[in-house]
Write a protein that holds these residues in place. Structure first.
Motif: not given
Length: 393
Positions: A266, A295, A275
């Motif tokens: 992140r 992802c 996210m």
């Protein structure tokens, strides 16, 4: 003085495993005499990559690497006189390295029990795919066979699809290099023990067993019953978004399995909105195929514009396991390898100047020696008078 300066080794090897073992020992000072077939030499002389052309026994880069610092003599073991010479030479050496197998050794009267009886002080290292007592159908195998029969071919950072062809693994000869390394370590330990006992030993190296030992926790989990034993590649797939991703200048490998990795990603990606839809511990508790695909899609898009070494450094500073996938040029330019003097420039009479990797480890008091590989028969001796051994004609 190098660590193995007073050790003399006779190498009968004709494969990567035995030749790599001999190379490692030669770098630490051992005198390694390589026995090659008269006229043709070792089979690795005919294996690429090649230098100026593919003809002749001196153009193989592979041979030049595996046999740096050795001596070369030619013997025809089917000849009674040359075979007798070999047995005479065994009286003068400390170590014998072979990678042919039990049947070949018996053919030339070199079976381990016979060697132990005639040369009780000799350290005999036999490197094979599955051990000297393997069944007849396993007496010979290529590295690809060993790679997959060890389980390591299934435990990889790439896709786990069962319908894809078998992976080749890292490089062409991973099982051979790993087996050769273990053999060199075992020989060194046995020579140390021999200083007190005065006796040689038989060292038997199975490349399959060596690679199985590299499968780390997976094999242990199978033995403990925590993971199913199955021929499916999915058995070894831990799931999650880990994998190899394209970058602007190559590829990078990313590993993620826990919340700290997710937090580091992140930060690396500057807190992207996509996210926020993922639970904090989704990789551990709710790792679905849909989330993995989502992802990976975003990671692929982000990495596609990044330089692999630069992004790897940024990620590692945040605690994220992301590394560049290096090619040969990357390794040669690596500041770490340059600092360790891992590559040495040598000049071969046929191949010319080139860089060669040295030993993967260092001993502070006994530095390594890197020399050029021998020409075929370059160190031919007066035969069969072994007393003149070490004095080239």
């Amino acid at each position: 003085m190098s660590a193995l300066n007073e050790v003399t080794i006779l190498e009968l090897s004709e494969r990567v495993s035995g030749e790599y073992c001999g190379k490692l020992l030669a770098e630490f000072g051992a005198t390694v005499i390589k026995v090659e077939k008269t006229g043709t030499g070792s089979p690795t002389r005919r294996m690429g990559p090649f230098g100026k052309d593919t003809s002749g026994p001196e153009n193989s880069g592979l041979f030049a690497y595996l046999n740096a610092g050795k001596q070369s003599v030619e013997l025809n073991l089917d000849s009674a006189s040359d075979h007798a010479t070999l047995l005479e030479l065994l009286k003068t050496v400390d170590v014998l390295i072979d990678d042919h197998g039990a049947k070949w050794l018996r053919q030339y009267d070199l079976a381990p029990d016979s060697i132990a009886e005639r040369f009780p002080g000799l350290v005999f290292c036999a490197i094979t795919a599955y051990g000297l007592d393997a069944d007849d159908d396993r007496q010979y195998a290529e590295d690809l066979n060993v790679f997959h029969s060890s389980g390591l071919g299934y435990h990889t950072p790439s896709g786990a699809a069962d319908d894809l062809p078998p992976l080749k693994g890292a490089g062409r000869f991973l099982p051979s290099y790993e087996a050769g390394l273990d053999a060199a370590l075992c020989i060194s330990a046995t020579l140390y023990e021999r200083r007190s006992s005065g006796l040689g030993q038989l060292i038997e190296i199975s490349a399959q067993e060596v690679l199985a030992s590299r499968v780390d926790y997976v094999l242990g989990q199978m033995i403990a019953g925590d993971m199913d034993v199955s021929p499916s590649r999915h058995t070894f797939d831990l799931g999650g978004p880990a994998g190899i991703f394209p970058c602007a200048d190559g590829f990078a490998y990313l590993w993620m399995s826990a919340p700290p990795h997710w937090d580091a990603l992140r930060q690396l990606l500057d807190n992207p909105a996509w996210m926020n839809s993922f639970p904090e511990r989704w990789m551990e508790l709710d790792c679905t195929a849909e989330r993995v695909a989502e992802c990976r899609k975003h990671i692929t898009q982000w990495l596609s514009t990044k330089q692999k070494h630069q992004v790897a450094e940024q990620a590692q500073q945040l605690g994220l396991t992301l590394v560049a996938v290096n090619n040969a040029g990357d390794l040669l330019a690596s500041p770490q390898y340059q600092f360790r003097d891992y590559f040495s420039e040598i000049e071969h009479p046929v191949l010319g100047k080139f860089h060669i990797p040295t030993s993967p480890y260092r001993l502070s008091a006994t530095p390594i020696k890197t020399n050029v590989a021998p020409l075929l028969g370059q160190h031919q001796y007066s035969m069969p008078n072994a007393a003149q051994f070490g004095e080239p004609q």
